[in-house]
Design an enzyme around this catalytic site. Structure first.
Site, mmCIF file in Angstrom:
data_model
loop_
_atom_site.group_PDB
_atom_site.id
_atom_site.type_symbol
_atom_site.label_atom_id
_atom_site.label_comp_id
_atom_site.label_asym_id
_atom_site.label_seq_id
_atom_site.Cartn_x
_atom_site.Cartn_y
_atom_site.Cartn_z
ATOM 1 N N LYS A 258 0.871 -1.189 0.000
ATOM 2 C CA LYS A 258 0.000 0.000 0.000
ATOM 3 C C LYS A 258 0.901 1.230 0.000
ATOM 4 O O LYS A 258 1.666 1.447 0.942
ATOM 5 C CB LYS A 258 -0.907 0.008 1.242
ATOM 6 C CG LYS A 258 -1.684 1.333 1.437
ATOM 7 C CD LYS A 258 -2.613 1.298 2.644
ATOM 8 C CE LYS A 258 -3.235 2.676 2.906
ATOM 9 N NZ LYS A 258 -4.106 2.716 4.098
ATOM 10 N N ASP A 263 -2.486 10.263 3.439
ATOM 11 C CA ASP A 263 -3.893 9.897 3.617
ATOM 12 C C ASP A 263 -4.603 10.933 4.475
ATOM 13 O O ASP A 263 -4.531 10.900 5.702
ATOM 14 C CB ASP A 263 -3.992 8.505 4.266
ATOM 15 C CG ASP A 263 -5.442 8.060 4.463
ATOM 16 O OD1 ASP A 263 -6.337 8.712 3.884
ATOM 17 O OD2 ASP A 263 -5.658 7.060 5.176
ATOM 18 N N LYS A 270 -10.077 13.155 7.879
ATOM 19 C CA LYS A 270 -9.624 12.785 9.222
ATOM 20 C C LYS A 270 -9.546 14.028 10.105
ATOM 21 O O LYS A 270 -9.395 15.135 9.594
ATOM 22 C CB LYS A 270 -8.209 12.181 9.132
ATOM 23 C CG LYS A 270 -8.145 10.802 8.511
ATOM 24 C CD LYS A 270 -6.699 10.316 8.461
ATOM 25 C CE LYS A 270 -6.607 8.931 7.838
ATOM 26 N NZ LYS A 270 -7.262 7.880 8.627
ATOM 27 N N ASP A 281 1.637 6.403 5.533
ATOM 28 C CA ASP A 281 0.653 5.457 5.015
ATOM 29 C C ASP A 281 1.160 4.703 3.771
ATOM 30 O O ASP A 281 0.427 3.923 3.177
ATOM 31 C CB ASP A 281 -0.670 6.184 4.722
ATOM 32 C CG ASP A 281 -1.887 5.284 4.874
ATOM 33 O OD1 ASP A 281 -1.759 4.211 5.499
ATOM 34 O OD2 ASP A 281 -2.961 5.650 4.361
ATOM 35 N N ASP A 340 -12.188 7.291 3.508
ATOM 36 C CA ASP A 340 -10.976 7.063 4.303
ATOM 37 C C ASP A 340 -10.584 5.584 4.322
ATOM 38 O O ASP A 340 -9.497 5.238 4.762
ATOM 39 C CB ASP A 340 -11.196 7.592 5.732
ATOM 40 C CG ASP A 340 -9.891 7.779 6.485
ATOM 41 O OD1 ASP A 340 -8.822 7.714 5.837
ATOM 42 O OD2 ASP A 340 -9.949 8.003 7.711
ATOM 43 N N GLU A 342 -9.445 3.866 2.002
ATOM 44 C CA GLU A 342 -8.897 3.928 0.649
ATOM 45 C C GLU A 342 -7.858 2.857 0.366
ATOM 46 O O GLU A 342 -7.649 2.481 -0.783
ATOM 47 C CB GLU A 342 -8.298 5.320 0.388
ATOM 48 C CG GLU A 342 -6.846 5.526 0.853
ATOM 49 C CD GLU A 342 -6.651 5.383 2.359
ATOM 50 O OE1 GLU A 342 -7.639 5.519 3.102
ATOM 51 O OE2 GLU A 342 -5.509 5.124 2.778
ATOM 52 N N ARG A 344 -7.770 -0.358 0.966
ATOM 53 C CA ARG A 344 -8.341 -1.568 0.351
ATOM 54 C C ARG A 344 -8.749 -1.306 -1.094
ATOM 55 O O ARG A 344 -8.765 -2.212 -1.916
ATOM 56 C CB ARG A 344 -9.516 -2.072 1.209
ATOM 57 C CG ARG A 344 -10.648 -1.095 1.344
ATOM 58 C CD ARG A 344 -11.560 -1.399 2.538
ATOM 59 N NE ARG A 344 -11.015 -0.907 3.803
ATOM 60 C CZ ARG A 344 -11.611 -1.044 4.979
ATOM 61 N NH1 ARG A 344 -12.765 -1.683 5.057
ATOM 62 N NH2 ARG A 344 -11.046 -0.569 6.070
HETATM 63 N N1 BES Z 1 -4.268 4.646 6.834
HETATM 64 C C1 BES Z 1 -5.444 4.456 7.590
HETATM 65 C C2 BES Z 1 -5.260 3.478 8.744
HETATM 66 C C3 BES Z 1 -4.527 3.985 9.946
HETATM 67 C C4 BES Z 1 -5.137 4.858 10.822
HETATM 68 C C5 BES Z 1 -3.259 3.533 10.221
HETATM 69 C C6 BES Z 1 -4.465 5.286 11.941
HETATM 70 C C7 BES Z 1 -2.605 3.951 11.359
HETATM 71 C C8 BES Z 1 -3.206 4.822 12.219
HETATM 72 C C9 BES Z 1 -6.566 3.917 6.702
HETATM 73 O O1 BES Z 1 -6.560 4.362 5.399
HETATM 74 C C10 BES Z 1 -7.852 4.366 7.311
HETATM 75 O O2 BES Z 1 -8.062 5.538 7.367
HETATM 76 N N2 BES Z 1 -8.662 3.417 7.770
HETATM 77 C C11 BES Z 1 -9.884 3.735 8.412
HETATM 78 C C12 BES Z 1 -10.908 2.719 7.982
HETATM 79 C C13 BES Z 1 -12.301 3.051 8.429
HETATM 80 C C14 BES Z 1 -12.806 4.264 7.691
HETATM 81 C C15 BES Z 1 -13.194 1.861 8.152
HETATM 82 C C16 BES Z 1 -9.663 3.698 9.920
HETATM 83 O O3 BES Z 1 -8.901 2.846 10.382
HETATM 84 O O4 BES Z 1 -10.207 4.550 10.616
HETATM 85 ZN ZN ZN Z 2 -4.774 4.899 4.643
HETATM 86 MN MN MN Z 3 -7.621 6.194 5.181
#
Ligand code: BES
Ligand code: ZN
Ligand code: MN
Length: 485
Positions: A258, A263, A270, A281, A340, A342, A344
């Protein structure tokens, strides 16, 4: 960094010649095998209350009597494991790394004979200690001058130490690549930069590389990846690196990273606090580059393909919106309920792309979910695998590399929440079990080969005072590849 082994001199540790000598004392008392003078020094320090046989205790002596070296450091490893040895070396290095040492000798006294795992752990600890981020910080302190490390081996210790050092040095170099890429800010470590790093590594080790731009990604049909990329003016890149260490007929291992170089969350933006950390990220992509570098050094007889989907996730007038439906390369349509989620969306197209290589195994590596951090914290990476044998191999690699991973479930029941009224699948479910839901989403695109997913959201970087990339899971991935060679 140059790592070598050297047999214990006839005159014992006192006769070792180097700028500094680091002695790791195994156990909880002065080992009988320690040289008389050093044993007396250590015994006296203990009597004076200056040293204890506990982790993180350091005894430093300048120009010790009876020693050739000007700087002697003694540290304790309470038990004989490579893990304790690594921690002890790290502690000793922290004490002397600001010194003018270029050539360091390291010895281990007490306990059973060292194995290749100890030697590998030494190289890892040295690599960690000397790395310093400086690319955008001209005021950073001067880098440590250490360039040569000699492991002093005992009589019973064999040539396997040299092999362990070589493997450790290669992994440390890979970890450094991953840390440096991930530490660079989003305006420096762009998708274009990741492609140039891939080209640089490929050229250095005779690997093949292809880089696709927005137009070419469109032509391939990666509608889901492009949907994420469309919100940013920064051009996306799809990167393919091939290491050919075995016959063409041998099915490759495919590593999918990835590479979200920033992000923001997109329209599902966020919160501002700690958003800067979303430059990390692309840690999964960085670990693919680092692993390729390590493999390039070691040259195992395997075929490995690195795939990186790289873009930014930003809000804009052209960005994807909650409710948008996109068509993935697999043909499955996806309802984007949260922009968010993204990671996947870019990985699913890379996983479908991987099918064309008829892979022996595909492993994707992603800082995928905050939920994985909630579940496992910052020690274990989350391992998801439907294939039992592959899961076992990855856990073994994780143990050998001292790069912890913990297996998580993937039962079909967890996939129910991804049902959508308007597309074949939704990109998010409810909060509960979020790391598993994300893995279940990926699983739909990885049905045609043995597949595993590593969620490194909690392990690819550190926050707080020690903020920075860790280079994980380069060690795990390299060990996995080597075990297949
Ligand atoms: N890159 C983030 C995951 C992440 C968040 C890694 C905080 C490390 C610390 C990912 O793209 C993301 O934002 N995931 C969301 C998914 C949710 C919207 C289902 C998350 O984890 O909040
Ligand atoms: Zn991300
Ligand atoms: Mn994200």
């Amino acid at each position: 960094m140059d790592f070598t082994t050297q047999p214990m001199p006839a005159g014992g540790l006192g006769a070792v010649i180097a700028d500094a000598l680091l002695v790791v004392v195994v156990g909880t008392s002065v080992p009988p095998s320690l040289d008389k003078t050093l044993g007396a020094l250590l015994g006296d320090a203990v009597a004076q209350g200056d040293f204890e046989f506990k982790p993180n205790r350091v005894l430093y002596i300048h120009r010790p009597a009876g020693c050739q070296v000007a700087r002697l450091t003694l540290v304790c490893a309470p038990n004989p494991t490579p893990t304790a040895f690594k921690a002890a070396v790290a502690c000793g290095l922290a004490a002397i790394k600001a010194f003018g040492v270029t050539a360091l000798a390291v010895a281990r006294v007490g306990g059973d004979a060292m194995t290749d795992a100890h030697a590998e752990a030494l190289a890892a600890a040295v690599g960690d200690a000397v790395y310093l981020y400086r690319h955008t910080k001209p005021s950073a302190p001067a880098a440590p001058r250490l360039t040569r490390v000699v492991l002093v081996s005992g009589r019973r210790e064999s040539a396997s130490l040299a092999r362990g050092l070589q493997r450790g040095a290669a992994i440390a170099a890979g970890v450094e690549v991953a840390r440096e890429c991930a530490n660079r800010p989003g305006n420096h470590a762009t998708p274009t930069f990741l492609a140039s790093e891939a080209r640089r590594i490929a050229k250095q080790y005779g690997m093949k590389v292809e880089v696709f731009d927005r137009r070419q990604i469109e032509k391939i049909g990666m509608g889901s990846f492009l949907a994420v990329a469309q919100g940013s003016d920064e051009p996306p890149r799809f990167i393919v690196v091939r290491y050919e260490g075995a016959a063409k007929s041998k099915a490759p291992i495919v590593l999918v990273g990835k590479g979200i170089t920033f992000d923001s969350g997109g329209i599902s933006i966020k919160p501002a606090a700690e958003m800067d950390e979303m430059k990390f990220d692309m840690g999964g992509a960085a670990s693919v580059l680092g692993t390729l570098r390590a493999i390039g050094e070691i040259k195992p007889k395997v075929n490995v393909i690195g795939l990186i989907a790289a873009c930014e996730n930003l809000p804009s007038g052209r960005a994807i919106k909650p409710g948008d439906v996109v068509r993935s390369l697999s043909g499955q349509t996806i309802e984007i309920l949260n922009t968010d989620a993204e990671g996947r969306l870019i990985l699913c197209d890379a996983l479908t792309y991987a099918e064309r290589f008829k892979p022996a195994a595909v492993i994707d590596i992603a800082t995928l979910t905050g939920a994985c951090v909630v579940a496992l914290g910052h020690h274990h990476s989350g391992l998801f695998a439907a294939d039992e044998a592959l899961a076992a191999e990855l856990l073994a690699a994780s143990r050998h590399a001292q790069d912890p991973a913990w297996r998580m479930p993937l039962d079909d029941e967890y996939g129910e929440v991804l049902k959508s009224h308007f597309a074949d699948v939704a990109n998010v479910g409810p909060r509960a079990g979020g790391a598993i839901t994300a893995a279940m989403f990926l699983k739909r695109f990885a049905a045609k080969y043995p597949w595993a997913h590593l969620d490194v959201a909690g392990t690819a970087w550190k926050s707080g005072a020690a903020k920075g990339a860790t280079g994980r899971p380069v060690g795990l991935l390299t060990h996995f590849v080597l075990a297949r060679g």
